[in-house]
Enzyme design. Structure first.
Site, PDB file in Angstrom:
ATOM      1  N   CYS A  25       0.804  -1.218   0.000  1.00 27.91           N
ATOM      2  CA  CYS A  25       0.000   0.000   0.000  1.00 27.91           C
ATOM      3  C   CYS A  25       0.837   1.269   0.000  1.00 27.91           C
ATOM      4  CB  CYS A  25      -0.956   0.010   1.198  1.00 27.91           C
ATOM      5  SG  CYS A  25      -0.108  -0.058   2.779  1.00 27.91           S
ATOM      6  N   CYS A  45      -1.820  -4.044   7.900  1.00 21.75           N
ATOM      7  CA  CYS A  45      -1.461  -2.911   8.758  1.00 21.75           C
ATOM      8  C   CYS A  45      -0.947  -3.405  10.107  1.00 21.75           C
ATOM      9  CB  CYS A  45      -2.669  -2.001   8.986  1.00 21.75           C
ATOM     10  SG  CYS A  45      -3.340  -1.316   7.473  1.00 21.75           S
TER      11      CYS A  45
END
Lengths: 143, 180
Positions: free
Chosen positions: A42, A112
């Site tokens: 990302c 994440c």
């Protein structure tokens, strides 16, 4: 996508944002371990720092900076909270799955939490390197 | 070299286009429209059983995804590397030496300047990132056209490019944590 209250709380009020000094300072400070990691999926960047009490070996403070999505910010914020008061080994025992569970991260945001775990490991490894403590990888390589 | 990825996921195969980095967007649109016209659910007779309708919708969705992937330079490069058997971002996370530190410092400076100056700083950093993007595209174009494309270098270049695109995506949104 609906996010749970804990992730929103950490995103709106991130804990322990900052640094124990300039980038040059923290590179040389022996009581500070710095982990800088990125997520190539990302493009998020996360830096996590631990400050270790040289007397008792406990992580007495932790700070982070994160340029990324709300889940990355919340994951690193939570990680800094969990690190405080822990030994290095207890810090290494923090797993991304615990972060996923605590924040109720959706599947697309699991990376994440992986980033936060990577940052913890990198910060602890940096501290160990600075203080001449063998990391697990080095120990197993020596056997 | 590993075999190319599943052709149903390869946007070049899906749209029947030559696999190259330099693609004319109008060629992508033309290939898309031709194939959609052939597969669109509206062309499937109403009295056909359900599965045919579902299948037609799945084909259109695949064509639409392929069109979007090929019109986006970064996704086009990712698809091209996958065809060539290159590693994906999770398998090879390598970056140029010092890149993450530079990106951290850039993002911090960007946030501080946007907080102080607003749109003027946004535009300045937008131009900075756009220049970086052009650099990535130029290097990738050269490598993809080489007789033996250097797959590891291409992967590393793509990894770095992602951070630049992420920066552009976040230029207009809420800041991260650097300026708090």
């Amino acid at each position: 996508m609906a996010y749970g209250p804990k992730i929103i709380d950490h995103y709106e009020n991130p804990r322990n944002v900052g640094s124990f000094g300039t980038q040059a300072d923290i590179k040389t400070r022996r009581d500070v371990g710095v982990g800088l990691v990125g997520a190539p999926e990302c493009g998020d960047v996360m830096q996590l720092q631990i400050k270790v009490n040289q007397e008792n070996g406990l992580i007495e403070d932790a700070k982070f900076k994160c340029f990324g999505c709300g889940s990355a910010i919340a994951s690193s914020s939570l990680a800094t909270e969990w690190l405080k008061g822990k030994t290095l080994d207890e810090g290494l025992a923090i797993k991304n799955t615990q972060i996923v569970e605590e924040l109720a991260l959706p599947p697309v945001k699991i990376h994440c939490s992986v980033l936060a775990e990577d940052a913890i490991r990198a910060a602890i490894a940096d501290y160990k390197t600075k203080n001449g403590i063998a990391t697990q990888a080095e120990q197993s390589a020596a056997h | 070299m590993p075999p190319p990825s599943d052709s149903r996921n390869d946007p070049f195969s899906v749209l029947g286009l030559a696999a190259r980095f330099d693609l004319d967007p109008s060629d992508v649109e033309r290939a898309f429209l031709q194939r959609v016209a052939a597969a669109h659910p509206d062309h499937v007779a109403d009295d056909l059983p359900g599965p045919d309708q579902d299948e037609a919708e799945a084909v259109v969705a695949r064509l639409s995804n392929a069109r979007e992937a090929l019109l986006d330079a970064e996704r086009r490069a990712v698809a091209l590397l996958a065809r060539m058997g290159g590693a994906d971002a999770s398998a090879d996370r390598s970056l140029p030496v010092g890149f993450l530190q530079e990106m951290l410092e850039v993002r911090e400076a960007m946030e501080a300047e946007i907080a102080a100056e607003g749109d003027a700083a946004r535009q300045r950093w937008g131009r900075w990132a756009a220049e970086r993007r052009t650099g990535h595209m130029n290097r990738l174009r050269t490598w993809f056209e080489a007789p033996t494309p250097p797959l590891a270098e291409i992967r590393r270049e793509l990894n770095a490019w992602r951070y630049v695109e992420r920066m552009l995506e976040q230029l207009d949104s809420r800041p991260g944590t650097g300026s708090v």
